[in-house]
Design a protein around this motif. Structure first.
Motif, PDB file in Angstrom:
ATOM      1  N   LYS A  78       0.949  -1.610   0.098  1.00 59.98           N
ATOM      2  CA  LYS A  78      -0.301  -0.023   0.025  1.00 59.98           C
ATOM      3  C   LYS A  78       0.723   1.407   0.289  1.00 59.98           C
ATOM      4  O   LYS A  78       0.324   2.429  -0.051  1.00 59.98           O
ATOM      5  CB  LYS A  78      -1.313  -0.288   1.143  1.00 59.98           C
ATOM      6  N   VAL A  81       0.546   2.494  -3.156  1.00 59.53           N
ATOM      7  CA  VAL A  81      -0.863   3.097  -3.287  1.00 59.53           C
ATOM      8  C   VAL A  81      -1.440   4.489  -3.038  1.00 59.53           C
ATOM      9  O   VAL A  81      -0.559   5.335  -1.786  1.00 59.53           O
ATOM     10  CB  VAL A  81      -2.233   2.447  -3.062  1.00 59.53           C
ATOM     11  N   LEU A  99      -6.165   0.608  -9.138  1.00 56.36           N
ATOM     12  CA  LEU A  99      -5.145   0.537  -8.346  1.00 56.36           C
ATOM     13  C   LEU A  99      -5.395   0.039  -6.626  1.00 56.36           C
ATOM     14  O   LEU A  99      -3.850  -0.638  -6.164  1.00 56.36           O
ATOM     15  CB  LEU A  99      -4.712   2.326  -8.162  1.00 56.36           C
ATOM     16  N   ILE A 100      -5.819  -0.149  -6.469  1.00 56.02           N
ATOM     17  CA  ILE A 100      -6.114  -0.732  -4.583  1.00 56.02           C
ATOM     18  C   ILE A 100      -5.590  -2.142  -4.797  1.00 56.02           C
ATOM     19  O   ILE A 100      -4.585  -2.853  -4.080  1.00 56.02           O
ATOM     20  CB  ILE A 100      -7.167  -0.574  -4.145  1.00 56.02           C
ATOM     21  N   HIS A 103      -1.837  -3.881  -5.177  1.00 51.12           N
ATOM     22  CA  HIS A 103      -1.249  -3.302  -3.864  1.00 51.12           C
ATOM     23  C   HIS A 103      -0.731  -5.282  -3.072  1.00 51.12           C
ATOM     24  O   HIS A 103       0.622  -4.800  -2.846  1.00 51.12           O
ATOM     25  CB  HIS A 103      -1.772  -2.978  -2.359  1.00 51.12           C
TER      26      HIS A 103
END
Length: 212
Positions: A78, A81, A99-100, A103
């Motif tokens: 993360k 992110v 995008l998340i 991770h």
């Protein structure tokens, strides 16, 4: 005497190496919490629960230690992110969700060159895979997911549902346990779910674990 001195020196160096490893792990955990304060403590709680699930399943001590490390580091990706997505109160768009969902891959890329005794990077990569193949990033199913990955997945879900998030209040531990029970053998490994449920029936709680 010389042999005893050599053994003592080796033991001292091993202890130093372990302290160095522990320090690096905690530094990575802290770096994620600085960027995502809403999940402060999340990685530690997931690690506590995952370790106890591993113990409940009868894993060896060294394998439990590997689960603990992987769970501590499962969200390290993360870091890559954007902060505004991690703390966004509203619903995320499909692009933002994509995008998340990167991770676990970012976590894998960060950890893959660290020489642990177990494939920690792989376990971390798999913690959002689901038992029926509906997870990410690779859509793995059932035993194609490492047991460690399946354990961390369940522990992660339980803490995520029972904790406050920017986009919703805590839904409570009862709802979290209902979720994993309802979707056992669909999204979650049923043996891992049963072990987790037994722990809470026997009195496990995140608060008590943190006190200990």
């Amino acid at each position: 005497i010389e042999r005893k001195l050599n053994e003592d020196e080796l033991r001292r160096k091993n202890n130093q190496l372990q302290l160095l490893t522990d320090g690096i792990i905690l530094s990575l955990v802290r770096s994620v919490e600085i960027r995502d304060p809403y999940t402060a403590g999340h990685q530690q709680r997931v690690s506590l629960l995952a370790s106890e699930i591993g113990r409940k399943l009868g894993l060896r001590d060294d394998r439990i230690a590997a689960v603990k490390i992987a769970a501590l580091l499962h969200d390290v990706g993360k870091i890559a992110v954007p902060t505004e997505l991690l703390s966004k109160p509203g619903k995320l768009s499909e692009i933002e969700m994509s995008l998340i969902r990167q991770h676990p891959v970012e976590s894998y890329n960060i950890l893959r060159n660290i020489q642990f005794h177990y494939p920690i990077a792989q376990y971390v990569l798999e913690h959002h895979e689901k038992y029926n193949g509906s997870g990410y990033p690779a859509g793995l199913k059932a035993d194609a997911i490492s047991l460690e990955g399946r354990i961390i997945c369940v522990a992660d879900v339980v803490d995520a549902i029972s904790s406050h998030r920017p986009y919703r209040p805590s839904r409570g531990i009862e709802q979290a346990l209902f979720e994993i029970k309802e979707y056992a053998d669909i999204l979650y490994d049923p043996e891992v779910v049963n072990a987790c449920l037994e722990l809470f029936q026997e009195g496990f709680s995140f608060e008590q674990a943190e006190l200990n």
